[in-house]
Write an enzyme that holds these catalytic residues in place. Structure first.
Site, PDB file in Angstrom:
ATOM      1  N   TYR A 190     -11.585   3.825   6.038  1.00  0.00           N
ATOM      2  CA  TYR A 190     -10.858   2.650   6.557  1.00  0.00           C
ATOM      3  C   TYR A 190     -11.806   1.659   7.232  1.00  0.00           C
ATOM      4  CZ  TYR A 190      -7.044   0.235   9.114  1.00  0.00           C
ATOM      5  OH  TYR A 190      -6.159  -0.688   9.623  1.00  0.00           O
TER       6      TYR A 190
ATOM      7  N   LYS B 170     -12.417  -2.132   6.157  1.00  0.00           N
ATOM      8  CA  LYS B 170     -12.122  -3.253   7.062  1.00  0.00           C
ATOM      9  C   LYS B 170     -13.371  -4.072   7.389  1.00  0.00           C
ATOM     10  CE  LYS B 170      -7.684  -2.937   7.468  1.00  0.00           C
ATOM     11  NZ  LYS B 170      -6.883  -3.868   6.636  1.00  0.00           N
TER      12      LYS B 170
HETATM   13  P1  NAP Z   1       2.383  -0.378   7.810  1.00  0.00           P
HETATM   14  O1  NAP Z   1       3.491  -0.450   8.793  1.00  0.00           O
HETATM   15  O2  NAP Z   1       1.968   0.940   7.295  1.00  0.00           O
HETATM   16  O3  NAP Z   1       2.755  -1.352   6.589  1.00  0.00           O
HETATM   17  C1  NAP Z   1       1.902  -1.487   5.488  1.00  0.00           C
HETATM   18  C2  NAP Z   1       2.728  -1.947   4.304  1.00  0.00           C
HETATM   19  O4  NAP Z   1       1.805  -2.058   3.185  1.00  0.00           O
HETATM   20  C3  NAP Z   1       3.816  -0.952   3.909  1.00  0.00           C
HETATM   21  O5  NAP Z   1       5.023  -1.634   3.704  1.00  0.00           O
HETATM   22  C4  NAP Z   1       3.259  -0.348   2.630  1.00  0.00           C
HETATM   23  O6  NAP Z   1       4.242  -0.008   1.675  1.00  0.00           O
HETATM   24  C5  NAP Z   1       2.445  -1.495   2.067  1.00  0.00           C
HETATM   25  N1  NAP Z   1       1.490  -1.010   1.080  1.00  0.00           N
HETATM   26  C6  NAP Z   1       0.669   0.067   1.179  1.00  0.00           C
HETATM   27  N2  NAP Z   1      -0.041   0.226   0.051  1.00  0.00           N
HETATM   28  C7  NAP Z   1       0.341  -0.761  -0.793  1.00  0.00           C
HETATM   29  C8  NAP Z   1      -0.022  -1.117  -2.112  1.00  0.00           C
HETATM   30  N3  NAP Z   1      -0.915  -0.413  -2.808  1.00  0.00           N
HETATM   31  N4  NAP Z   1       0.590  -2.192  -2.680  1.00  0.00           N
HETATM   32  C9  NAP Z   1       1.511  -2.895  -1.999  1.00  0.00           C
HETATM   33  N5  NAP Z   1       1.891  -2.619  -0.740  1.00  0.00           N
HETATM   34  C10 NAP Z   1       1.320  -1.549  -0.145  1.00  0.00           C
HETATM   35  O7  NAP Z   1       1.044  -1.056   8.375  1.00  0.00           O
HETATM   36  P2  NAP Z   1       0.805  -2.194   9.489  1.00  0.00           P
HETATM   37  O8  NAP Z   1       0.468  -1.520  10.742  1.00  0.00           O
HETATM   38  O9  NAP Z   1       1.880  -3.223   9.438  1.00  0.00           O
HETATM   39  O10 NAP Z   1      -0.586  -2.794   8.929  1.00  0.00           O
HETATM   40  C11 NAP Z   1      -0.668  -3.981   8.165  1.00  0.00           C
HETATM   41  C12 NAP Z   1      -2.145  -4.326   7.977  1.00  0.00           C
HETATM   42  O11 NAP Z   1      -2.766  -4.492   9.245  1.00  0.00           O
HETATM   43  C13 NAP Z   1      -2.946  -3.265   7.245  1.00  0.00           C
HETATM   44  O12 NAP Z   1      -3.917  -3.869   6.422  1.00  0.00           O
HETATM   45  C14 NAP Z   1      -3.620  -2.524   8.376  1.00  0.00           C
HETATM   46  O13 NAP Z   1      -4.776  -1.861   7.943  1.00  0.00           O
HETATM   47  C15 NAP Z   1      -3.890  -3.655   9.335  1.00  0.00           C
HETATM   48  N6  NAP Z   1      -4.087  -3.238  10.719  1.00  0.00           N
HETATM   49  C16 NAP Z   1      -3.092  -2.582  11.417  1.00  0.00           C
HETATM   50  C17 NAP Z   1      -3.315  -2.201  12.726  1.00  0.00           C
HETATM   51  C18 NAP Z   1      -2.270  -1.491  13.561  1.00  0.00           C
HETATM   52  O14 NAP Z   1      -2.602  -1.102  14.698  1.00  0.00           O
HETATM   53  N7  NAP Z   1      -1.067  -1.302  13.096  1.00  0.00           N
HETATM   54  C19 NAP Z   1      -4.557  -2.461  13.337  1.00  0.00           C
HETATM   55  C20 NAP Z   1      -5.537  -3.115  12.608  1.00  0.00           C
HETATM   56  C21 NAP Z   1      -5.295  -3.491  11.297  1.00  0.00           C
HETATM   57  P3  NAP Z   1       4.977   1.428   1.705  1.00  0.00           P
HETATM   58  O15 NAP Z   1       5.822   1.418   2.901  1.00  0.00           O
HETATM   59  O16 NAP Z   1       5.775   1.501   0.459  1.00  0.00           O
HETATM   60  O17 NAP Z   1       3.862   2.451   1.748  1.00  0.00           O
END
Ligand code: NAP
Length: 253
Positions: free
Chosen positions: A154, A158
């Site tokens: 990851y 990133k």
């Molecule tokens: P999340 O709640 O897990 O949501 C991610 C979404 O992406 C889910 O709806 C998932 O679908 C979808 N997804 C996964 N693989 C996919 C694919 N191959 N094609 C299309 N859609 C796909 O994550 P989040 O926390 O909102 O994170 C969003 C972004 O922010 C990510 O890039 C993450 O790495 C980044 N981020 C998050 C955090 C944090 O603290 N939350 C911190 C830094 C960066 P499914 O539900 O069907 O799996």
């Protein structure tokens, strides 16, 4: 007044969490929004919610790491809403493990969704942006890009998003297209909740523990990221490009 370019945005991973909040915010900002996600039912519901609030949106199911599905989804948005000029590469997954236990599949899946997925989406959308001489690309990086135990896959992805962003800014700038990355710290979503479950800490305790380490003394919410996206895709942000904005309640998480 007629807009000089179409106001159509695509948000990947818009089924929940940060992507869902970004899609809602861009709709409120006046964009027609294509919500893309593996979970087709979730994005169709999200699009209906936006429409119920007076906005315009469609939900499309896809895997961002699949070339044909990406091409078809972008075409569907262009056909139904108009040519996309905003792209938010937000879809993401984690497959955490210490390196000695990490499998090939853990590595390939994470690099495939974040890096290949963002590449495929951007390649498909940039032709609409360059044709209109206007575009805004926002890529989701993370504070994990700086290194995080259990996340070699990851953190590599990133950090890769940051180099990807800077090169897009260099290549596409002369076509009126900016590219920037947002690097969130701890945001309360299913992704961080899954980490709490995995390490066996209650969600409330996990968030409280994280907040203690964050200078503004709280964890982030999806709306914190949506607000930053809203700024970066705005008309007035046209001289901000190739940047990484850490949205982490302090200089690091
Ligand atoms: P999340 O709640 O897990 O949501 C991610 C979404 O992406 C889910 O709806 C998932 O679908 C979808 N997804 C996964 N693989 C996919 C694919 N191959 N094609 C299309 N859609 C796909 O994550 P989040 O926390 O909102 O994170 C969003 C972004 O922010 C990510 O890039 C993450 O790495 C980044 N981020 C998050 C955090 C944090 O603290 N939350 C911190 C830094 C960066 P499914 O539900 O069907 O799996």
């Amino acid at each position: 007044m007629t807009e000089p370019h179409s106001r159509v945005a695509i948000v990947t991973g818009a089924g929940r969490g940060i992507g869902a909040a970004v899609a809602q915010r861009l709709a409120a900002d006046g964009f027609a929004v294509g919500l893309l996600d593996l979970d087709e039912a979730a994005v169709k519901q999200g699009a209906e919610d936006i429409a119920a609030g007076g906005g315009k949106a469609i939900g499309v199911g896809l895997d961002v790491s699949n070339t044909e599905q990406v091409e078809a989804a972008v075409q569907k948005v262009a056909d139904e809403l108009g040519p996309p000029t905003v792209l938010v590469n937000n879809a993401g997954i984690t497959r955490d493990n210490l390196i000695f236990k990490m499998t090939d599949q853990d590595w390939d899946s994470v690099l495939g969704v974040h890096l290949k997925g963002s590449f495929l989406m951007t390649r498909a959308v940039q032709k609409h942006m360059t044709a209109q001489k206007w575009g805004r690309i926002v890529n989701l990086s993370s504070t994990s890009a700086l290194g995080n135990r259990g996340q070699v896959n990851y953190s590599a992805a990133k950090a890769g998003m940051q180099g990807f962003t800077k090169t897009l800014a260099i290549e596409l700038g002369k076509f009126g297209v900016t590219a920037n990355a947002i690097a969130p710290g701890f945001i309360a979503t299913e992704m961080t909740k899954a980490t709490a479950d995995r390490v066996g800490v209650s969600w409330e305790d996990f968030k409280a523990g994280a907040a203690q380490q964050i200078p503004v003394a709280r964890v982030g919410q999806p709306e914190d990221i949506a607000h930053t996206v809203s700024f970066l895709v705005s008309e007035g942000a046209g001289f901000v490009s190739g940047q990484v904005i850490y949205v982490a309640g302090g200089p690091k998480d």
